[in-house]
Design an enzyme around this catalytic site. Structure first.
Site, PDB file in Angstrom:
ATOM      1  N   THR A  89       0.814  -1.215   0.000  1.00 44.99           N
ATOM      2  CA  THR A  89       0.000   0.000   0.000  1.00 44.99           C
ATOM      3  C   THR A  89       0.843   1.258   0.000  1.00 44.99           C
ATOM      4  O   THR A  89       0.450   2.281  -0.562  1.00 44.99           O
ATOM      5  CB  THR A  89      -0.944  -0.014   1.223  1.00 44.99           C
ATOM      6  N   THR A 165       1.711  -4.429   4.362  1.00 43.26           N
ATOM      7  CA  THR A 165       1.674  -4.637   5.813  1.00 43.26           C
ATOM      8  C   THR A 165       1.237  -6.041   6.226  1.00 43.26           C
ATOM      9  O   THR A 165       1.606  -6.499   7.307  1.00 43.26           O
ATOM     10  CB  THR A 165       0.729  -3.621   6.476  1.00 43.26           C
ATOM     11  N   ASP A 166       0.468  -6.737   5.391  1.00 37.46           N
ATOM     12  CA  ASP A 166      -0.144  -7.978   5.854  1.00 37.46           C
ATOM     13  C   ASP A 166       0.867  -9.056   6.226  1.00 37.46           C
ATOM     14  O   ASP A 166       0.627  -9.850   7.141  1.00 37.46           O
ATOM     15  CB  ASP A 166      -1.114  -8.521   4.797  1.00 37.46           C
ATOM     16  N   LYS A 242       1.341  -7.478  13.306  1.00 39.64           N
ATOM     17  CA  LYS A 242       0.187  -6.669  12.917  1.00 39.64           C
ATOM     18  C   LYS A 242      -1.014  -7.154  13.716  1.00 39.64           C
ATOM     19  O   LYS A 242      -1.460  -8.292  13.559  1.00 39.64           O
ATOM     20  CB  LYS A 242      -0.077  -6.799  11.414  1.00 39.64           C
TER      21      LYS A 242
END
Length: 419
Positions: A89, A165-166, A242
């Protein structure tokens, strides 16, 4: 994409007849197999292709993602930092024709969109991949580790890696084991794309650059630290997870406090934990990995034959997320012992977020240890999985595998529970 035998492209304007109704809009990407349209009112509609008639109206021109370039003038008083782009992202924009987010930014684009970066360092950029992080795998980690090693060897004062980020925490852990570094290696991402008013990409990138020129060496993750645009936290690469799907504060250190925080306004770094200092270790690449490892989350009633499945498929290592202190159903014991006796390494982690595995309290845990299970201590399950892949890439000797898994290599194990 093929719909009922006809070929269409994402972004085409089409009309769909379905159930006596007509829908007109822009054809969006779809992984569900349904026809997804963005209509003129801004809403999306999903339609099953069965019984639908699709009529082509017009082809839209592809979007121009490239920003107007700035001239990046080298400041010889500033150090040079490498930006390695993998996508995600932070390197994405929304295509408002379709509403889809696409990885389209190169390192130059990132500098163009965040000119404050040029006040901190000069940059050398390289695009390694342009993917979303769910497409990461061990081979990409290896290529990334080799690129990081090469850039440091060529004189980079620090390295910034832009990443989705995942699965960012998996990559951070992998690099922590594969690259011993005398300079900072900073992974950074964003929860929201650059053209959203609430985007965190600029703040995160600027804070990451401040860390990349600091004396905090080794692998870290730099992300938003509060609900305001005031600080970022610096997390150890093997101790970060996360913990929220969409919040900007999703990343948190687990089983230890963050190494430091970065004040966004001043770029000042306040250190609060132990860390590897710049120049403390020599550069070393240890990039061998064995991807034949899996992570299994135990649940009540789960059959033990899941272990047989992985054994039959030729997997060499298994990390089990057990309950509490690291338990599974006592009926699993014969299957666990058979797998270990057959040459599989099994490591026990916990489903709990905080705390550590201790299989020396209850009889089930003691039986697991007697069967040959390795305690994961306070390692995150994701970190334990990546470490097991890396360890099996270094050696296949069972005794040496156990020794490495039980040794703190990159800050992944704290022998004293801190939080």
């Amino acid at each position: 994409m093929i719909i009922n035998g006809q070929e269409f492209a994402e972004g085409d304007r089409v009309k769909v007849q379905k159930g006596g109704r007509s829908y007109e809009g822009i054809l969006m990407p779809s992984r569900s197999g349904n026809i997804v349209l963005k209509m003129s009112n801004g809403y999306n509609v999903g339609l099953a292709p069965e019984g639908s008639t699709v009529e082509f109206i017009e082809k839209s021109a592809p979007p121009a993602f490239r920003l107007a370039p700035h001239v990046h003038i080298e400041n010889k008083q500033l150090p040079t930092v490498s930006i390695l782009s993998t996508g995600g992202t932070i390197a994405s924009r929304v295509d408002y024709r379709t509403g889809a987010v696409s990885s389209q930014f190169t390192p130059d684009d990132i500098m163009d969109s965040i000119p404050e970066l040029t006040e901190i360092a000069n940059y050398k950029g390289e695009v390694l991949s342009m993917i979303f992080s769910e497409d990461m795998d061990a081979s990409i980690w290896q290529n990334l580790a080799r690129a990081v090693h090469r850039h440091i060897k060529e004189g980079a004062h620090g390295v910034i890696i832009t990443h989705g980020t995942d699965t960012l925490m998996y990559t951070a852990a992998a690099l922590s084991f594969m690259v011993q570094s005398p300079v900072p290696i900073v992974l950074v991402g964003s929860q929201r794309s650059s053209d959203r008013p609430s985007s965190d990409n600029a703040m995160n990138a600027i804070c990451a650059a401040a860390v990349a020129v600091s004396d905090i060496a080794g692998v870290t993750v730099v992300m938003h630290g509060s609900t305001s645009d005031d600080v970022c936290y610096v997390h150890r690469g093997t101790k970060v997870r996360k913990l929220h799907t969409s919040a900007r504060t999703a990343f948190q250190s687990v089983n230890e406090a963050p190494i430091a925080k970065v004040d966004y306004a001043t770029r000042a770094i306040t250190v609060s934990g132990e860390y590897q200092k710049r120049g403390e270790k020599s550069l070393e690449l240890r990039d061998k990995m064995d991807g034949r490892c899996a992570l299994v989350k135990f649940y009540p009633g789960m059959p033990a034959d899941i272990i047989d499945f992985y054994l039959d498929k030729g997997y060499k290592g298994l990390v089990i997320e057990g309950t509490g202190l690291g338990h599974v159903n006592s009926g699993w014991l014969p299957t666990v012992k058979k797998a270990i006796d057959s040459g599989m390494t099994i490591v026990m982690a916990s489903q709990c977020i905080n705390g550590r595995v201790c299989d020396r309290v209850y009889s089930t845990g003691i039986d697991l240890l007697n069967a040959g299970v390795i305690e994961g201590q306070d390692m995150l399950a994701e970190t334990a999985l990546v470490k097991l892949m890396w360890t099996l890439g270094q050696t296949t000797d069972p005794g040496e595998v156990r020794r490495i898994m039980e040794t703190n290599i990159a800050g992944e194990i704290n022998w004293r529970t801190q939080v």
